[in-house]
Write a protein that holds these residues in place. Structure first.
Motif, short mmCIF file in Angstrom:
data_model
loop_
_atom_site.label_atom_id
_atom_site.label_comp_id
_atom_site.label_asym_id
_atom_site.label_seq_id
_atom_site.Cartn_x
_atom_site.Cartn_y
_atom_site.Cartn_z
N VAL A 2 0.81 -1.22 0.00
CA VAL A 2 0.00 0.00 0.00
C VAL A 2 0.85 1.27 0.00
O VAL A 2 0.59 2.19 -0.78
N ARG B 31 2.57 1.72 -3.35
CA ARG B 31 1.56 2.00 -4.38
C ARG B 31 1.08 3.44 -4.26
O ARG B 31 0.95 4.15 -5.25
N ALA B 32 0.81 3.90 -3.03
CA ALA B 32 0.34 5.27 -2.83
C ALA B 32 1.37 6.29 -3.29
O ALA B 32 1.03 7.28 -3.94
N THR C 285 -5.12 4.35 -4.63
CA THR C 285 -4.50 3.19 -3.98
C THR C 285 -5.48 2.03 -3.84
O THR C 285 -5.19 0.93 -4.30
#
Length: 163
Positions: free
Chosen positions: A86, A89-90, A146
């Protein structure tokens, strides 16, 4: 496409929109084919704009710019971005959002400048709006993109598998 058009017509401050994220998501979901969806979405928005249609040169730049945004989403998916942790990805989505907004704004501001004979003026005057839009897209791509890209990648796999 409906989400992008609905979001485009909802009241919002200048350069605060979800259309770019929707276009990016179409690329994540449909791969390079998402560019056609994003381009069509932008074309419909520009032609049905309540303030009137835009000049054909500007329309072409808007359509091409949104298609590039979708291709950015396809690239993100191809790199495996929807499966990244996460936080990674963010951060990546924030960078994609900011860069794609700058590219889109430069393309459309150059086109507008060509139409009105003032490319340098349009680019310089657009810098503040471009910076604001890049900050907005960086934030919204990281916050909403996300979770959405993970969901879109799941459905992309389901759409591409034989029935």
């Amino acid at each position: 496409m409906a989400a992008g058009l609905t979001g485009a017509y909802a009241p919002h401050p200048p350069n605060v929109e979800l259309v770019t994220l929707v276009a990016f998501g179409s690329g994540v979901l449909l791969g390079a084919g998402g560019a056609a969806v994003a381009g069509l979405m932008e074309c419909l928005y520009a032609l049905l704009n309540p303030w009137g249609p835009v000049h054909p040169v500007i329309l072409g730049a808007q359509v091409a710019g949104m298609a590039l945004v979708a291709l950015g989403g396809a690239l993100f998916a191809r790199l495996g971005g929807p499966r990244w942790p996460v936080r990674r990805r963010a951060l990546a989505l924030g960078a994609f959002g900011a860069v794609l907004k700058v590219v889109y704004d430069v393309i459309t501001n150059v086109a507008t400048g060509l139409v009105f004979g003032q490319v340098r003026v349009w680019l310089l005057q657009g810098m503040v709006w471009t910076a604001w839009g890049a900050l907005w897209d960086m934030t919204i791509f990281a916050a909403l993109g996300t979770p959405l890209t993970g969901v879109f990648a799941h459905y992309r796999a389901r759409l591409s598998s034989p029935a």
